[in-house]
Design a protein around this motif. Structure first.
Motif, PDB file in Angstrom:
ATOM      1  N   ALA A  98       6.182  38.582  -6.370  1.00 33.67           N
ATOM      2  CA  ALA A  98       5.986  38.120  -7.744  1.00 33.67           C
ATOM      3  C   ALA A  98       6.149  36.608  -7.747  1.00 33.67           C
ATOM      4  CB  ALA A  98       6.987  38.765  -8.695  1.00 33.67           C
ATOM      5  N   PHE A  99       5.092  35.908  -8.108  1.00 31.85           N
ATOM      6  CA  PHE A  99       5.167  34.448  -8.183  1.00 31.85           C
ATOM      7  C   PHE A  99       5.869  34.098  -9.487  1.00 31.85           C
ATOM      8  CE2 PHE A  99       2.647  30.261  -8.629  1.00 31.85           C
ATOM      9  CZ  PHE A  99       3.735  29.557  -8.158  1.00 31.85           C
ATOM     10  N   SER A 100       7.141  33.726  -9.377  1.00 23.84           N
ATOM     11  CA  SER A 100       7.975  33.523 -10.564  1.00 23.84           C
ATOM     12  C   SER A 100       7.616  32.261 -11.342  1.00 23.84           C
ATOM     13  CB  SER A 100       9.449  33.442 -10.151  1.00 23.84           C
ATOM     14  OG  SER A 100       9.682  32.295  -9.346  1.00 23.84           O
ATOM     15  N   GLY A 101       6.878  31.339 -10.712  1.00 23.28           N
ATOM     16  CA  GLY A 101       6.585  30.062 -11.345  1.00 23.28           C
ATOM     17  C   GLY A 101       7.618  29.000 -11.046  1.00 23.28           C
ATOM     18  N   PHE A 102       8.675  29.372 -10.325  1.00 26.49           N
ATOM     19  CA  PHE A 102       9.691  28.393  -9.960  1.00 26.49           C
ATOM     20  C   PHE A 102       9.199  27.586  -8.760  1.00 26.49           C
ATOM     21  CE2 PHE A 102      12.294  30.738 -12.781  1.00 26.49           C
ATOM     22  CZ  PHE A 102      13.345  29.894 -13.127  1.00 26.49           C
ATOM     23  N   VAL A 103       9.207  26.254  -8.925  1.00 23.41           N
ATOM     24  CA  VAL A 103       8.688  25.352  -7.894  1.00 23.41           C
ATOM     25  C   VAL A 103       9.649  24.184  -7.725  1.00 23.41           C
ATOM     26  CG1 VAL A 103       6.743  23.906  -7.173  1.00 23.41           C
ATOM     27  CG2 VAL A 103       6.324  25.931  -8.600  1.00 23.41           C
ATOM     28  N   GLU A 104       9.855  23.769  -6.495  1.00 18.67           N
ATOM     29  CA  GLU A 104      10.578  22.535  -6.199  1.00 18.67           C
ATOM     30  C   GLU A 104       9.629  21.597  -5.466  1.00 18.67           C
ATOM     31  OE1 GLU A 104      13.492  21.152  -6.849  1.00 18.67           O
ATOM     32  OE2 GLU A 104      14.126  22.843  -8.086  1.00 18.67           O
ATOM     33  N   ASP A 105       9.733  20.303  -5.744  1.00 14.11           N
ATOM     34  CA  ASP A 105       8.896  19.339  -5.044  1.00 14.11           C
ATOM     35  C   ASP A 105       9.744  18.147  -4.620  1.00 14.11           C
ATOM     36  OD1 ASP A 105       8.272  16.907  -7.157  1.00 14.11           O
ATOM     37  OD2 ASP A 105       8.573  18.822  -8.177  1.00 14.11           O
ATOM     38  N   PHE A 106       9.451  17.612  -3.463  1.00  8.90           N
ATOM     39  CA  PHE A 106      10.081  16.368  -3.046  1.00  8.90           C
ATOM     40  C   PHE A 106       9.214  15.710  -1.975  1.00  8.90           C
ATOM     41  CE2 PHE A 106      12.178  17.202   1.124  1.00  8.90           C
ATOM     42  CZ  PHE A 106      11.975  18.566   1.203  1.00  8.90           C
ATOM     43  N   THR A 107       9.466  14.439  -1.754  1.00 11.05           N
ATOM     44  CA  THR A 107       8.658  13.633  -0.843  1.00 11.05           C
ATOM     45  C   THR A 107       9.569  12.911   0.138  1.00 11.05           C
ATOM     46  OG1 THR A 107       7.010  13.276  -2.581  1.00 11.05           O
ATOM     47  CG2 THR A 107       6.940  11.784  -0.685  1.00 11.05           C
ATOM     48  N   ILE A 108       9.165  12.895   1.399  1.00  8.48           N
ATOM     49  CA  ILE A 108       9.908  12.163   2.428  1.00  8.48           C
ATOM     50  C   ILE A 108       8.987  11.098   3.020  1.00  8.48           C
ATOM     51  CG2 ILE A 108      11.049  12.289   4.676  1.00  8.48           C
ATOM     52  CD1 ILE A 108      11.959  15.077   3.990  1.00  8.48           C
ATOM     53  N   PHE A 109       9.443   9.853   2.995  1.00  6.08           N
ATOM     54  CA  PHE A 109       8.739   8.758   3.664  1.00  6.08           C
ATOM     55  C   PHE A 109       9.343   8.639   5.059  1.00  6.08           C
ATOM     56  CE2 PHE A 109       8.408   8.021  -0.832  1.00  6.08           C
ATOM     57  CZ  PHE A 109       7.069   7.688  -0.995  1.00  6.08           C
ATOM     58  N   TYR A 110       8.544   9.026   6.042  1.00  6.28           N
ATOM     59  CA  TYR A 110       9.048   9.126   7.414  1.00  6.28           C
ATOM     60  C   TYR A 110       8.444   8.017   8.272  1.00  6.28           C
ATOM     61  CZ  TYR A 110      10.369  11.137  11.884  1.00  6.28           C
ATOM     62  OH  TYR A 110      10.918  11.334  13.124  1.00  6.28           O
ATOM     63  N   VAL A 130      13.848   0.962  -2.055  1.00  4.95           N
ATOM     64  CA  VAL A 130      14.094   1.449  -3.417  1.00  4.95           C
ATOM     65  C   VAL A 130      12.803   1.752  -4.180  1.00  4.95           C
ATOM     66  CG1 VAL A 130      15.120   0.884  -5.657  1.00  4.95           C
ATOM     67  CG2 VAL A 130      16.363   0.373  -3.538  1.00  4.95           C
ATOM     68  N   PRO A 131      11.802   0.852  -4.218  1.00  4.83           N
ATOM     69  CA  PRO A 131      10.558   1.178  -4.936  1.00  4.83           C
ATOM     70  C   PRO A 131       9.855   2.410  -4.371  1.00  4.83           C
ATOM     71  CG  PRO A 131      10.687  -1.173  -4.517  1.00  4.83           C
ATOM     72  CD  PRO A 131      11.782  -0.537  -3.721  1.00  4.83           C
ATOM     73  N   LEU A 132       9.960   2.633  -3.050  1.00  3.74           N
ATOM     74  CA  LEU A 132       9.345   3.819  -2.461  1.00  3.74           C
ATOM     75  C   LEU A 132      10.027   5.085  -2.959  1.00  3.74           C
ATOM     76  CD1 LEU A 132       8.938   2.713   1.286  1.00  3.74           C
ATOM     77  CD2 LEU A 132       7.388   2.309  -0.636  1.00  3.74           C
ATOM     78  N   LEU A 133      11.347   5.076  -2.943  1.00  5.49           N
ATOM     79  CA  LEU A 133      12.112   6.262  -3.321  1.00  5.49           C
ATOM     80  C   LEU A 133      11.994   6.576  -4.806  1.00  5.49           C
ATOM     81  CD1 LEU A 133      15.284   5.482  -1.190  1.00  5.49           C
ATOM     82  CD2 LEU A 133      13.701   7.381  -0.814  1.00  5.49           C
ATOM     83  N   LEU A 134      11.916   5.543  -5.633  1.00  2.00           N
ATOM     84  CA  LEU A 134      11.861   5.747  -7.082  1.00  2.00           C
ATOM     85  C   LEU A 134      10.439   5.778  -7.615  1.00  2.00           C
ATOM     86  CD1 LEU A 134      14.796   3.427  -8.288  1.00  2.00           C
ATOM     87  CD2 LEU A 134      14.854   5.866  -7.704  1.00  2.00           C
ATOM     88  N   ALA A 135       9.446   5.484  -6.761  1.00  2.00           N
ATOM     89  CA  ALA A 135       8.057   5.384  -7.199  1.00  2.00           C
ATOM     90  C   ALA A 135       7.960   4.442  -8.396  1.00  2.00           C
ATOM     91  CB  ALA A 135       7.498   6.763  -7.561  1.00  2.00           C
ATOM     92  N   ASP A 182       0.827  -1.206   0.000  1.00  2.00           N
ATOM     93  CA  ASP A 182       0.000   0.000   0.000  1.00  2.00           C
ATOM     94  C   ASP A 182       0.866   1.263   0.000  1.00  2.00           C
ATOM     95  OD1 ASP A 182      -2.352  -1.517   0.071  1.00  2.00           O
ATOM     96  OD2 ASP A 182      -2.328  -1.618   2.260  1.00  2.00           O
ATOM     97  N   ILE A 183       1.968   1.205   0.753  1.00  2.00           N
ATOM     98  CA  ILE A 183       2.872   2.362   0.772  1.00  2.00           C
ATOM     99  C   ILE A 183       3.533   2.539  -0.590  1.00  2.00           C
ATOM    100  CG2 ILE A 183       4.850   3.430   1.910  1.00  2.00           C
ATOM    101  CD1 ILE A 183       4.279   1.754   4.354  1.00  2.00           C
ATOM    102  N   LYS A 184       3.916   1.437  -1.213  1.00  2.00           N
ATOM    103  CA  LYS A 184       4.534   1.510  -2.538  1.00  2.00           C
ATOM    104  C   LYS A 184       3.550   2.090  -3.555  1.00  2.00           C
ATOM    105  CE  LYS A 184       5.394  -2.214  -5.070  1.00  2.00           C
ATOM    106  NZ  LYS A 184       6.050  -3.448  -5.564  1.00  2.00           N
ATOM    107  N   ASN A 185       2.308   1.647  -3.505  1.00  2.00           N
ATOM    108  CA  ASN A 185       1.290   2.187  -4.414  1.00  2.00           C
ATOM    109  C   ASN A 185       1.046   3.670  -4.156  1.00  2.00           C
ATOM    110  OD1 ASN A 185       0.941  -0.329  -5.614  1.00  2.00           O
ATOM    111  ND2 ASN A 185      -0.717  -0.921  -4.241  1.00  2.00           N
ATOM    112  N   LEU A 186       1.091   4.053  -2.887  1.00  2.00           N
ATOM    113  CA  LEU A 186       0.929   5.474  -2.551  1.00  2.00           C
ATOM    114  C   LEU A 186       2.078   6.288  -3.130  1.00  2.00           C
ATOM    115  CD1 LEU A 186      -0.460   7.764  -1.026  1.00  2.00           C
ATOM    116  CD2 LEU A 186       0.832   7.084   1.016  1.00  2.00           C
ATOM    117  N   SER A 187       3.292   5.755  -3.065  1.00  2.00           N
ATOM    118  CA  SER A 187       4.452   6.428  -3.634  1.00  2.00           C
ATOM    119  C   SER A 187       4.268   6.677  -5.132  1.00  2.00           C
ATOM    120  CB  SER A 187       5.712   5.591  -3.390  1.00  2.00           C
ATOM    121  OG  SER A 187       6.809   6.088  -4.131  1.00  2.00           O
TER     122      SER A 187
END
Length: 349
Positions: free
Chosen positions: A130-142, A153-158, A93-98
């Protein structure tokens, strides 16, 4: 923990942010809990605020997503969505969520709505907004509990499909452990953090590194645009008469000097915003995160462009001096000719 980082202003007044938010919200400053204060130096720690709870449906399961905002003086607003995982949840389920989090676009409007709300509330604290449109995204599995039979590995690489040994080795290359009940694995846009104590120090460090990356990307892009404008302005100046060209050069030089000063000041603030000094473990994690995100490459790119702009400023300054010298020589020649003319005209009289 799902993160979105947005560049929203040139600078944000954090004291004003605290004044505004304290009227209706509980705020706090980022502080690492498992490290001595003298071991880390925050120039101006970001302000954190609880944004409430919103139900979010992913993989046919509804989560009570908890949202938090972080406001950085560098002009960055971070929206964090925490998805509490049920204790009985299975690895699959966690892997599918990733995989769902990596591919889903349904959560982006939720983040943007939170961003819009907090920008409206903090509008008077945003300097040169001014919202430049620059965005960073990342996910942490805690995790506070980690099953060693689970494959990170499957969690980190989705990734649902098996990966090669090389990919697995590269993914796990940046793994860190301080004791027997902690583990940190860092990749480009995700991380796995296991800490039985519940400390969020490492997620906070990774968030800080991503905020620095975001700002370096933005100012690198800004310099690229300004360099193109500079070349166009110089080309336009070459078509003007000598006197008008002098004024045009002066305008370009003033703009370039302001740009160099502003960007140099801001990049120094980015570089000095966080310093991990005595804690070797946290320093390794923070340094590795910066290395993976290639912040050094972005900083070098900014410095190269500043060097080019500085050289262009010097070139224009020399041209300006030469042109002034030419005009002065012409004025002297004119005065000499005028004196000769008047002398001859006077003799004839």
């Amino acid at each position: 923990m799902v993160y979105r980082l947005y560049d929203t202003a040139e600078e944000i007044n954090l004291h004003r942010v605290e004044e505004i938010l304290s009227q209706e919200h509980q705020t706090s400053r980022m502080r690492l809990s498992r490290i001595r204060p003298k071991s880390i130096q925050f120039k101006n720690p970001p302000v954190a605020v609880d944004l409430g709870e919103i139900p979010v449906t992913l993989c046919s399961r509804t989560y009570k997503a908890q949202f938090t905002g972080k406001i950085y003086d560098l002009g960055v607003i971070v929206i964090i969505m925490r998805l509490p995982l049920p204790s009985e949840i299975k690895y699959e389920d966690i892997k599918n969520l990733s995989i769902e989090l990596y591919n889903s676009e349904t959560i982006e409007p939720v983040f943007l709505k939170q961003l819009s709300n907090i920008r409206n509330i903090l509008s008077t604290a945003l300097i040169k907004e001014a919202f430049s449109g620059f965005v960073e995204d990342f996910t942490i599995f805690y995790f506070r509990e980690w099953d060693e039979t689970w494959d990170p590995v499957p969690l980190l690489l989705a990734e649902a499909e098996p990966v090669s040994k090389e990919v697995r080795r590269e993914t796990l290359r940046n793994s860190f452990s301080y004791g027997l009940e902690d583990l940190t694995i860092i990749t480009w846009d995700s991380a796995l953090v296991y800490d039985s104590t519940g400390s969020t120090d490492i997620p906070d460090l990774l968030e800080f590194a991503n905020s620095q990356l975001l700002e370096l990307r933005y100012y690198d892009s800004l310099l690229t645009v300004e360099m193109e404008n500079m070349y166009d302005a110089i080309e336009e100046a070459e078509k003007l008469t000598s006197f008008r060209r002098l004024n045009h050069y002066r305008r370009i030089m003033n703009q370039l000097m302001e740009l160099i000063v502003d960007v140099t000041e801001i990049t120094e603030r980015i570089d000095n915003s966080l310093k991990v000094t005595e804690d070797v473990f946290y320093a390794r994690i923070y340094g590795t995160a910066l290395s993976i995100l290639r912040t050094k490459n972005w900083a070098e790119s900014i410095n190269r462009k500043i060097t080019i702009i500085t050289q262009s400023y010097t070139m224009l300054s020399n041209r300006n001096i030469n042109q002034r010298s030419e005009l002065l020589e012409l004025a002297i020649i004119f005065l000499i000719l005028l004196e000769v003319f008047l002398g001859v005209f006077g003799l004839m009289k």
